[in-house]
Structures are given as structure tokens and as C-alpha cells.
Design an enzyme around this catalytic site. Structure first.
Site, PDB file in Angstrom:
ATOM      1  CG  ASN A  18      -1.735   1.198   1.434  1.00 30.13           C
ATOM      2  OD1 ASN A  18      -1.803   2.050   0.546  1.00 30.13           O
ATOM      3  ND2 ASN A  18      -2.384   1.304   2.584  1.00 30.13           N
ATOM      4  CD1 TRP A  19       3.181   1.008  -3.222  1.00 26.57           C
ATOM      5  CD2 TRP A  19       3.542   2.510  -4.838  1.00 26.57           C
ATOM      6  NE1 TRP A  19       3.909   0.390  -4.208  1.00 26.57           N
ATOM      7  CE2 TRP A  19       4.143   1.294  -5.223  1.00 26.57           C
ATOM      8  CE3 TRP A  19       3.622   3.597  -5.703  1.00 26.57           C
ATOM      9  CZ2 TRP A  19       4.828   1.141  -6.433  1.00 26.57           C
ATOM     10  CZ3 TRP A  19       4.293   3.443  -6.907  1.00 26.57           C
ATOM     11  CH2 TRP A  19       4.904   2.227  -7.266  1.00 26.57           C
ATOM     12  CE  LYS A  20      -0.194   3.207   4.747  1.00 23.35           C
ATOM     13  NZ  LYS A  20      -0.153   3.285   6.195  1.00 23.35           N
ATOM     14  CG  HIS A  76      -5.896   1.748   5.132  1.00 24.58           C
ATOM     15  ND1 HIS A  76      -5.504   2.736   5.997  1.00 24.58           N
ATOM     16  CD2 HIS A  76      -4.850   0.896   5.029  1.00 24.58           C
ATOM     17  CE1 HIS A  76      -4.257   2.478   6.393  1.00 24.58           C
ATOM     18  NE2 HIS A  76      -3.841   1.367   5.824  1.00 24.58           N
ATOM     19  CD  GLU A  91      -3.022   5.391   6.745  1.00 27.97           C
ATOM     20  OE1 GLU A  91      -2.970   5.443   5.510  1.00 27.97           O
ATOM     21  OE2 GLU A  91      -2.134   4.869   7.444  1.00 27.97           O
ATOM     22  CD  GLU A 105      -3.610  -2.676   7.238  1.00 26.58           C
ATOM     23  OE1 GLU A 105      -2.485  -2.878   6.784  1.00 26.58           O
ATOM     24  OE2 GLU A 105      -4.253  -1.642   7.010  1.00 26.58           O
ATOM     25  N   GLY A 143       2.171   2.165  10.816  1.00 21.27           N
ATOM     26  CA  GLY A 143       3.102   3.282  10.689  1.00 21.27           C
ATOM     27  C   GLY A 143       3.782   3.673  11.989  1.00 21.27           C
ATOM     28  CB  SER A 184       4.962  -1.967  12.062  1.00 19.10           C
ATOM     29  OG  SER A 184       4.539  -0.638  12.331  1.00 19.10           O
ATOM     30  N   GLY A 240       2.826  -1.187   4.379  1.00 18.52           N
ATOM     31  CA  GLY A 240       2.872   0.247   4.077  1.00 18.52           C
ATOM     32  C   GLY A 240       4.317   0.695   3.881  1.00 18.52           C
ATOM     33  N   GLY A 241       4.891   1.256   4.923  1.00 14.91           N
ATOM     34  CA  GLY A 241       6.237   1.845   4.855  1.00 14.91           C
ATOM     35  C   GLY A 241       7.271   0.977   4.139  1.00 14.91           C
TER      36      GLY A 241
HETATM   37  P1  PGA Z   1       2.683   0.175   7.744  1.00 15.43           P
HETATM   38  O1  PGA Z   1       1.254   0.400   7.061  1.00 15.43           O
HETATM   39  O2  PGA Z   1       3.270  -1.069   7.165  1.00 15.43           O
HETATM   40  O3  PGA Z   1       3.480   1.409   7.371  1.00 15.43           O
HETATM   41  O4  PGA Z   1       2.451   0.071   9.212  1.00 15.43           O
HETATM   42  C1  PGA Z   1       0.393  -0.677   6.809  1.00 15.43           C
HETATM   43  C2  PGA Z   1      -0.892  -0.191   6.223  1.00 15.43           C
HETATM   44  O5  PGA Z   1      -1.354   0.900   6.571  1.00 15.43           O
HETATM   45  O6  PGA Z   1      -1.496  -0.874   5.366  1.00 15.43           O
END
Ligand code: PGA
Length: 251
Positions: free
Chosen positions: A9-11, A96, A98, A168, A174, A214, A235-236
Site C-alpha cells: 500500500n503505497w499510500k 483502511h 486511514e 490491521e 506506521g 509495521s 505500508g512503509g
Molecule cells: P505500515 O502500514 O506497514 O506502514 O504500518 C500498513 C498499512 O497501513 O497498510
């Protein structure tokens, strides 16, 4: 036996040139490697077409990070499921945390988006997860159950053939603080049991449930070796080809 699926997930990261670089590097890192897992990248909307063209000779699949639930019309700024299909998108991340917390998406909106995606043959990656406060209050299972029941309301088992669920925990996204493999396994097992109750054991047994929060190259293997963890939503660590491909290899 469920196949492991790793999604990145590049966000809201990477412009066109960064997209070209990252996809080229992922392809380079993957070449000659024997990987068993499926891999998906989910860039921002405007980079999907570029990403699709670069991925044409690659096993890596394409997903989007969101979709609107209407087909077309006066919905300024929104993107429809058929538009995603037309650029070659196969998957879409929905629910998600967010989008739930920052963009105000309710279970009901997510439910409409899941329905619209299925109708257009897009495969939903449906995210659920509790906040730290909810975990500390001991209501994790209650929250997950509400999100799953509401998110899937009115959808039959046969329509959910391509569903992926992503657990999640919001406190792990994050933050660099991943759930322990045991904490994650406990919730994954709960989700599988709940799906068996709502639908059938057979369907629950073949459902892919990803863990997200994470996930990194150095914790992926342990998380992915849990019996009910069938992949990761990253994500990251998906923003660097080397760490993303290491996670794919760990699976
Ligand atoms: P993260 O994000 O790996 O940076 O914790 C995961 C996500 O939001 O899908």
C-alpha cells in the site's frame, strides 16, 4: 492450502518518476527469484496506468487504494470501479483505517464500496482493526466483529469468492510497533471463526487473511508462519524495492 498474498500500500507516496523507479526496481529484485507468494502493488490513482504498463511482463498484480461506490455521475473527485478495471486494476483496498479515521468512512460506506467492487469484478482487500484504546478496553473482538458483519452485510458467500481480509491493528500502522505473531494469530483465528459462522467453514478455510501494521523484512517470516496469517498488507516497507521483495520472499 491458501496461497500467501503480499500487497504493498503505497499510500500518498511517489509521483510518476518515483513510480517508474520503484516498479523497475521491484522487477529487478524479483528477477530470477523463486517466489511462491502473489504480490500486488497499490499506487495512487494517477500512477495506476503507468504502473500497469510497467508490470505487463511481470507476475506482480495491480491494486488501487480506494474506489467510489457509484458507477458514474456528479461525484467530483471520485473514481468508479469500472474506471479502475479499465486501467487494469485487479484489486482494491477498502476500509483502511486511514480512510475510516481521517476521511470519515463508516462501515456502511465501506459495505457499499465492497458491493460496487464485487459487481465490477474488482477483488476487495477489506481492512479491519481496533485502535489502541479499544484494545486496552478489551473490546478488540467486538470491534472486529462489528466491522466484519457491517462491511459484509447483504453479501452472499458466492459473491465473496475473491475477498481478501486484512487485519490491521490501528496502533501498529506506521508506528514501527507490530502486533506480536501471537496477538495477530489470535485475531486472525477469531476472524476465520466468525466468517465460518456467518458463511461456512469451507469458505472460511479458503479465505486469505493478511496481517498489516509495521510489517518489515525482519519480522515478516515470523508473522507469516502463523497458521492463520496468509499474507501481509505492507505500508512503509513497500516503498523500497529491497524490503518489499524480502517480505515477498519471506512468504
Ligand atoms: P505500515 O502500514 O506497514 O506502514 O504500518 C500498513 C498499512 O497501513 O497498510
Amino acid at each position: 492450502m491458501r496461497k500467501k498474498i503480499i500487497a504493498g500500500n503505497w499510500k500518498m507516496n511517489n509521483d510518476i518518476s518515483a513510480t517508474v523507479n520503484l516498479i523497475s526496481e521491484i522487477k529487478k529484485e524479483l528477477s530470477g527469484k523463486n517466489v511462491n507468494a502473489d504480490a500486488i502493488v497499490c499506487p495512487p490513482f494517477i500512477n495506476l496506468e503507468t504502473a500497469k504498463a510497467l508490470l505487463k511482463d511481470s507476475p506482480v498484480k495491480l491494486g488501487a487504494q480506494n474506489v467510489y461506490f457509484e458507477e458514474s455521475g456528479a461525484f467530483t473527485g471520485e473514481i468508479s470501479p469500472s474506471m479502475l478495471k479499465s486501467v487494469g486494476c485487479e484489486f482494491v483496498i477498502l476500509g483502511h483505517s486511514e480512510r475510516r479515521t481521517i476521511l470519515g468512512e463508516s462501515d456502511q460506506i465501506i459495505n457499499k464500496k465492497i458491493k460496487a467492487s464485487i459487481k465490477n469484478l474488482l477483488k476487495p482487500i477489506f481492512c479491519v482493526g481496533e485502535t489502541l484504546e479499544e484494545r486496552e478496553k478489551g473490546v478488540t473482538f467486538k470491534i472486529i466483529e462489528r466491522q466484519i458483519r457491517n462491511g459484509l452485510e447483504g453479501i452472499s458467500e458466492s459473491e465473496l469468492e475473491n475477498l481478501i481480509v486484512a487485519y490491521e491493528p490501528v496502533w501498529a500502522i506506521g508506528t514501527g510497533k507490530n502486533a506480536t505473531p501471537q496477538q495477530a494469530q489470535e485475531v486472525h483465528q477469531f476472524i476465520r471463526g466468525l466468517i465460518a459462522k456467518i458463511y461456512s467453514q469451507n469458505f472460511a478455510d479458503q479465505l486469505v487473511i493478511q496481517y498489516g501494521g509495521s510489517v518489515k523484512a525482519d519480522n515478516a517470516k515470523e508473522l507469516l508462519s502463523q497458521p492463520d496469517i496468509d499474507g501481509a498488507l505492507v505500508g512503509g516497507a513497500c516503498l523500497k524495492a529491497e524490503s518489499f521483495v524480502k517480505i515477498i520472499e519471506a512468504a
